[in-house]
Design a protein around this motif. Structure first.
Motif, PDB file in Angstrom:
ATOM      1  N   PRO A 144      85.586  77.949 104.544  1.00  0.00           N
ATOM      2  CA  PRO A 144      85.912  76.586 103.807  1.00  0.00           C
ATOM      3  C   PRO A 144      84.876  75.603 104.477  1.00  0.00           C
ATOM      4  O   PRO A 144      84.619  75.476 105.771  1.00  0.00           O
ATOM      5  N   GLY A 145      84.388  74.703 103.483  1.00  0.00           N
ATOM      6  CA  GLY A 145      83.645  73.530 103.971  1.00  0.00           C
ATOM      7  C   GLY A 145      82.153  73.940 104.380  1.00  0.00           C
ATOM      8  O   GLY A 145      81.310  73.300 104.765  1.00  0.00           O
ATOM      9  N   ARG A 146      81.672  75.078 104.040  1.00  0.00           N
ATOM     10  CA  ARG A 146      80.573  75.739 104.023  1.00  0.00           C
ATOM     11  C   ARG A 146      79.509  74.621 103.293  1.00  0.00           C
ATOM     12  O   ARG A 146      79.565  74.321 102.325  1.00  0.00           O
ATOM     13  N   LEU A 147      78.472  74.316 104.196  1.00  0.00           N
ATOM     14  CA  LEU A 147      77.445  73.490 103.741  1.00  0.00           C
ATOM     15  C   LEU A 147      76.304  73.811 102.687  1.00  0.00           C
ATOM     16  O   LEU A 147      76.182  75.342 102.742  1.00  0.00           O
ATOM     17  N   ALA A 148      75.896  73.198 101.778  1.00  0.00           N
ATOM     18  CA  ALA A 148      74.884  73.748 100.753  1.00  0.00           C
ATOM     19  C   ALA A 148      73.587  73.287 101.000  1.00  0.00           C
ATOM     20  O   ALA A 148      73.266  72.042 101.449  1.00  0.00           O
ATOM     21  N   ILE A 149      72.546  73.956 100.295  1.00  0.00           N
ATOM     22  CA  ILE A 149      71.281  73.744 100.244  1.00  0.00           C
ATOM     23  C   ILE A 149      70.714  73.874  98.800  1.00  0.00           C
ATOM     24  O   ILE A 149      70.809  75.184  98.431  1.00  0.00           O
ATOM     25  N   PRO A 150      70.159  72.817  98.691  1.00  0.00           N
ATOM     26  CA  PRO A 150      69.315  72.968  97.209  1.00  0.00           C
ATOM     27  C   PRO A 150      68.194  73.846  96.951  1.00  0.00           C
ATOM     28  O   PRO A 150      67.426  73.707  97.883  1.00  0.00           O
ATOM     29  N   VAL A 151      67.900  74.572  95.948  1.00  0.00           N
ATOM     30  CA  VAL A 151      66.766  75.450  95.748  1.00  0.00           C
ATOM     31  C   VAL A 151      66.285  74.955  94.397  1.00  0.00           C
ATOM     32  O   VAL A 151      66.934  75.130  93.361  1.00  0.00           O
ATOM     33  N   ALA A 152      64.967  74.592  94.342  1.00  0.00           N
ATOM     34  CA  ALA A 152      64.301  74.263  93.158  1.00  0.00           C
ATOM     35  C   ALA A 152      62.871  75.147  92.907  1.00  0.00           C
ATOM     36  O   ALA A 152      62.163  75.251  93.905  1.00  0.00           O
ATOM     37  N   GLY A 153      62.777  75.690  91.782  1.00  0.00           N
ATOM     38  CA  GLY A 153      61.646  76.231  91.259  1.00  0.00           C
ATOM     39  C   GLY A 153      61.620  76.567  89.758  1.00  0.00           C
ATOM     40  O   GLY A 153      62.449  76.655  89.254  1.00  0.00           O
ATOM     41  N   ASP A 154      60.261  76.664  89.386  1.00  0.00           N
ATOM     42  CA  ASP A 154      60.044  77.038  87.892  1.00  0.00           C
ATOM     43  C   ASP A 154      60.464  78.278  87.633  1.00  0.00           C
ATOM     44  O   ASP A 154      60.837  78.763  86.169  1.00  0.00           O
ATOM     45  N   SER A 155      60.367  79.424  88.513  1.00  0.00           N
ATOM     46  CA  SER A 155      60.712  80.811  87.962  1.00  0.00           C
ATOM     47  C   SER A 155      62.000  81.206  88.592  1.00  0.00           C
ATOM     48  O   SER A 155      62.533  80.918  89.589  1.00  0.00           O
ATOM     49  N   GLU A 156      63.033  81.631  87.424  1.00  0.00           N
ATOM     50  CA  GLU A 156      64.483  81.902  87.681  1.00  0.00           C
ATOM     51  C   GLU A 156      64.649  83.025  88.704  1.00  0.00           C
ATOM     52  O   GLU A 156      65.405  82.831  89.637  1.00  0.00           O
ATOM     53  N   GLU A 157      63.637  84.022  88.570  1.00  0.00           N
ATOM     54  CA  GLU A 157      63.617  84.953  89.627  1.00  0.00           C
ATOM     55  C   GLU A 157      63.292  84.650  90.937  1.00  0.00           C
ATOM     56  O   GLU A 157      63.912  84.907  91.936  1.00  0.00           O
ATOM     57  N   ALA A 158      62.222  83.796  90.958  1.00  0.00           N
ATOM     58  CA  ALA A 158      62.069  83.368  92.396  1.00  0.00           C
ATOM     59  C   ALA A 158      62.923  82.520  92.931  1.00  0.00           C
ATOM     60  O   ALA A 158      63.257  82.386  94.286  1.00  0.00           O
ATOM     61  N   ARG A 159      63.767  81.480  92.263  1.00  0.00           N
ATOM     62  CA  ARG A 159      64.830  80.789  92.716  1.00  0.00           C
ATOM     63  C   ARG A 159      66.062  81.737  93.245  1.00  0.00           C
ATOM     64  O   ARG A 159      66.390  81.311  94.079  1.00  0.00           O
ATOM     65  N   LYS A 160      66.188  82.839  92.402  1.00  0.00           N
ATOM     66  CA  LYS A 160      67.395  83.539  92.935  1.00  0.00           C
ATOM     67  C   LYS A 160      67.029  84.245  94.104  1.00  0.00           C
ATOM     68  O   LYS A 160      67.938  84.491  95.144  1.00  0.00           O
TER      69      LYS A 160
END
Length: 245
Positions: A144-160
């Motif tokens: 509970p309350g785990r912090l989040a980090i955003p991930v951006a990129g043009d390749s869906e596979e690379a983002r995953k």
């Protein structure tokens, strides 16, 4: 996965240690040579290597180097296969951590500029959390309350791939879409170093305002000085949150 971290400073060293602890095969390279990698970075099994040997045969390469210097690695990356995922963690602080860069000052997104210098696509991750937050506040998935980090990129596979590694470092990954939208996680947006959960992060990203956020970023020296000689990580997070109230 086979991972190389280039840059053994606060964030790079932390990522190397955490990803090694998570079971990945981690190499660390520093422009000053293997001897510059701190012993504590290697305690979990990561290995210090020469930069010239660091990028071959790797699944992921994480760049944790000062913003604007990626062009110095273009020749090193020329032979890196297209399928290798390259992750950029850097942030632009003109006049503080780097010289002013005209293209970025005129609106080019930070990591698109880095990709241009490097000559290949990158994913943006781990830039929007303080090094000390990353070092001390990662927790197992489902906490509970785990912090989040955003991930951006043009390749869906690379983002995953990047998102799975963010999870391995103790944070909920959030798919922030294409790299062109990663300005929403740049300094000093509402999502930048404000320690938000997965439920809170989307609204903060949506609230980003490029002109205002740039002004907040440029006011950092004055705001930070007001915190006194020894601010805690919680002091800095509160300072960042207060700038958007």
């Amino acid at each position: 996965m086979k991972i190389t971290v280039i840059g053994a400073g606060a964030i790079g060293g932390n990522l190397a240690a955490k990803l090694s602890t998570a079971g990945h095969d981690v190499q660390v390279a520093d422009a000053r040579g293997p001897e510059a990698v701190r012993a504590e970075v290697l305690q979990s099994g990561a290995r210090a290597v020469d930069l010239a040997d660091a990028v071959q045969g790797r699944d992921v390469i994480i760049l944790s180097i000062p913003f604007g210097v990626a062009g110095q690695l273009a020749d090193v990356f020329a032979s890196v296969p297209d399928e290798t995922v390259v992750i950029d963690t850097a942030n632009y602080y003109p006049g503080m951590l780097s010289e002013p860069i005209e293209a970025v000052d005129h609106g080019q997104v930070e990591s698109l500029y880095t990709a241009e210098l490097l000559g290949r696509p990158v994913v943006k991750a781990w830039n929007a959390a303080l090094a000390e937050t990353q070092r001390t506040k990662g927790v197992p998935a489902g906490t509970p309350g785990r912090l989040a980090i955003p991930v951006a990129g043009d390749s869906e596979e690379a983002r995953k791939v990047a998102m799975s590694l963010v999870d391995d470092t103790g944070f909920d990954p959030y798919d922030a879409g294409p790299l062109a939208d990663s300005w929403r996680q740049q300094p000093n947006s509402p999502a930048y170093c404000t320690e938000l959960t997965l439920a809170q992060l989307p609204a903060a990203l949506a609230a980003a305002d490029r002109a205002k956020d740039t002004r907040v970023r440029d006011s950092l020296p004055q705001r930070f000085a007001a915190l006194g000689a020894h601010p805690t990580v919680d002091d800095v997070v509160e300072m960042n949150r207060a700038a958007h109230r």
